[in-house]
Design an enzyme around this catalytic site. Structure first.
Site, PDB file in Angstrom:
ATOM      1  N   ASP A  85       0.708  -1.279  -0.093  1.00 24.53           N
ATOM      2  CA  ASP A  85      -0.033  -0.253   0.001  1.00 24.53           C
ATOM      3  C   ASP A  85       0.866   1.277   0.093  1.00 24.53           C
ATOM      4  OD1 ASP A  85      -2.515   1.039   0.036  1.00 24.53           O
ATOM      5  OD2 ASP A  85      -2.972   0.950   2.035  1.00 24.53           O
ATOM      6  N   HIS A 179      -8.945   8.475   4.772  1.00 21.50           N
ATOM      7  CA  HIS A 179      -8.339   7.515   5.649  1.00 21.50           C
ATOM      8  C   HIS A 179      -8.448   7.804   7.092  1.00 21.50           C
ATOM      9  CE1 HIS A 179      -5.625   7.348   2.016  1.00 21.50           C
ATOM     10  NE2 HIS A 179      -5.885   6.157   2.209  1.00 21.50           N
ATOM     11  N   GLY A 180      -8.878   6.732   8.053  1.00 21.45           N
ATOM     12  CA  GLY A 180      -9.118   7.003   9.161  1.00 21.45           C
ATOM     13  C   GLY A 180     -10.459   6.957   9.664  1.00 21.45           C
ATOM     14  N   HIS A 207     -10.416   3.949  -1.388  1.00 26.99           N
ATOM     15  CA  HIS A 207      -9.674   3.845  -0.245  1.00 26.99           C
ATOM     16  C   HIS A 207     -10.476   4.448   0.899  1.00 26.99           C
ATOM     17  CE1 HIS A 207      -5.032   3.573  -1.381  1.00 26.99           C
ATOM     18  NE2 HIS A 207      -5.951   3.059  -2.440  1.00 26.99           N
ATOM     19  N   GLY A 208     -10.019   4.369   2.322  1.00 22.29           N
ATOM     20  CA  GLY A 208     -10.647   4.905   3.342  1.00 22.29           C
ATOM     21  C   GLY A 208     -12.128   4.040   3.467  1.00 22.29           C
ATOM     22  N   ASN A 229     -10.392  -0.557  -0.030  1.00 27.21           N
ATOM     23  CA  ASN A 229      -9.316  -0.733   1.014  1.00 27.21           C
ATOM     24  C   ASN A 229      -9.536  -0.399   2.378  1.00 27.21           C
ATOM     25  OD1 ASN A 229      -7.719  -0.936  -0.898  1.00 27.21           O
ATOM     26  ND2 ASN A 229      -6.146   0.804  -0.321  1.00 27.21           N
TER      27      ASN A 229
END
Ligand code: 13P
Length: 277
Positions: A85, A179-180, A207-208, A229
């Site tokens: 990644d 992300h997060g 993503h995220g 992801n």
């Protein structure tokens, strides 16, 4: 023998108009649990490594991670991939490929477009020669605790140019995920996803994956996302399960990893149901 190139797994997902889920893993338990649940549910899966876990933090090394995924994958019948990644370091990416990673992400999203194109193309040329697939990022997928910058979302016409000029296999796009842990519920820009999907042949990556409502994920999967992801919620569960069982006086030290795996597998059973593969 189910160790497969990531682009082959993404092709299968695309044909079925759905997405495979890729989990950020950190140790044997996190890798084992993904592959065991994938086999149990008869679905493909991808194990991903954050580069900083292999250097700096030295939690695991590249060859150890790749060979663990490969050897476990060879014991199951469902397709399993291994992926590096977010790396912006050409030498590290090549080292990862030589260590057994058959898919890597070059992340040049913070760079000016021309530089992102040139660097990505260089990674793609070498990776393809070495038999590995490449994911790149276009637009900017930031951190979930900050306000999302819609100006940084991926633009369809630039995505078309980026894919043509770099030859990437897959593209991580910015359409409202980050992300997060999200400060407030995210709202994916599905219209933009349609436009990007129509403009390019590359497999699209979201993503995220932590905290995006299931209905939005399902819509994104049918409209062009082929790889989701997921990191934060999986690694947080790993950490809290480790804490729970290492502090539990009734649990023998050698029993703790198995108990952690049980917790991880329960979570994965639910999450992996989202993919229609
Ligand atoms: P989350 O940590 O938000 O699930 O995102 C993971 C990710 O996108 C890894 O590339």
């Amino acid at each position: 023998m189910a160790f497969l190139r990531v682009r082959e797994i993404l092709k299968q997902a695309d044909e079925k108009k759905t997405s495979v889920i890729a989990f950020n893993c950190i140790d044997y338990s996190t890798i084992y649990s993904v592959i065991a649940v994938a086999e149990e549910l008869n679905k493909p899966a991808i194990c991903m490594l954050y580069p900083e876990h292999a250097y700096g933090k030295n939690v695991i090394n590249l060859a150890g991670f790749a060979s663990t995924v490969k050897s476990l994958a060879e014991r199951v019948s469902v397709p399993i991939g291994v992926h590096l990644d977010h790396s912006s370091d050409y030498s590290f990416i090549i080292e990862a490929i030589k260590s057994g990673f058959t898919s890597v992400m070059y992340d040049g999203a913070m760079l000016p477009l021309e530089e992102n194109i040139a660097n990505t193309r260089k990674v793609v040329e070498t990776a393809h020669l070495l038999g590995a697939d490449v994911e790149a990022e276009l637009g900017y997928i930031g951190l979930a605790e900050k306000d999302l910058d819609t100006d940084a979302y991926t633009q369809p016409e630039i995505a078309a140019r980026f894919v043509n000029e770099t030859g990437v296999d897959s593209l991580a796009i910015a359409i409202g995920s980050a992300h997060g842990i999200y400060a407030s519920t995210p709202h994916l820009d599905l219209q933009r996803l349609d436009e990007i999907n129509a403009a390019t042949e590359a497999f699209l990556v979201l993503h995220g994956g932590t905290g995006i409502p299931e209905d939005q994920l399902e819509a994104a999967f049918t409209r062009g996302i082929n790889k989701l992801n997921v990191g934060t919620e999986y690694l947080r569960l790993w950490k809290s399960s480790m804490a729970k069982y290492t502090m539990d006086e009734t649990c023998l030290p050698e029993e703790a990893p198995g108990k952690v795996q049980e917790q991880l597998m329960n979570y994965l059973r639910k999450k992996m149901q989202l993919t229609k593969m």
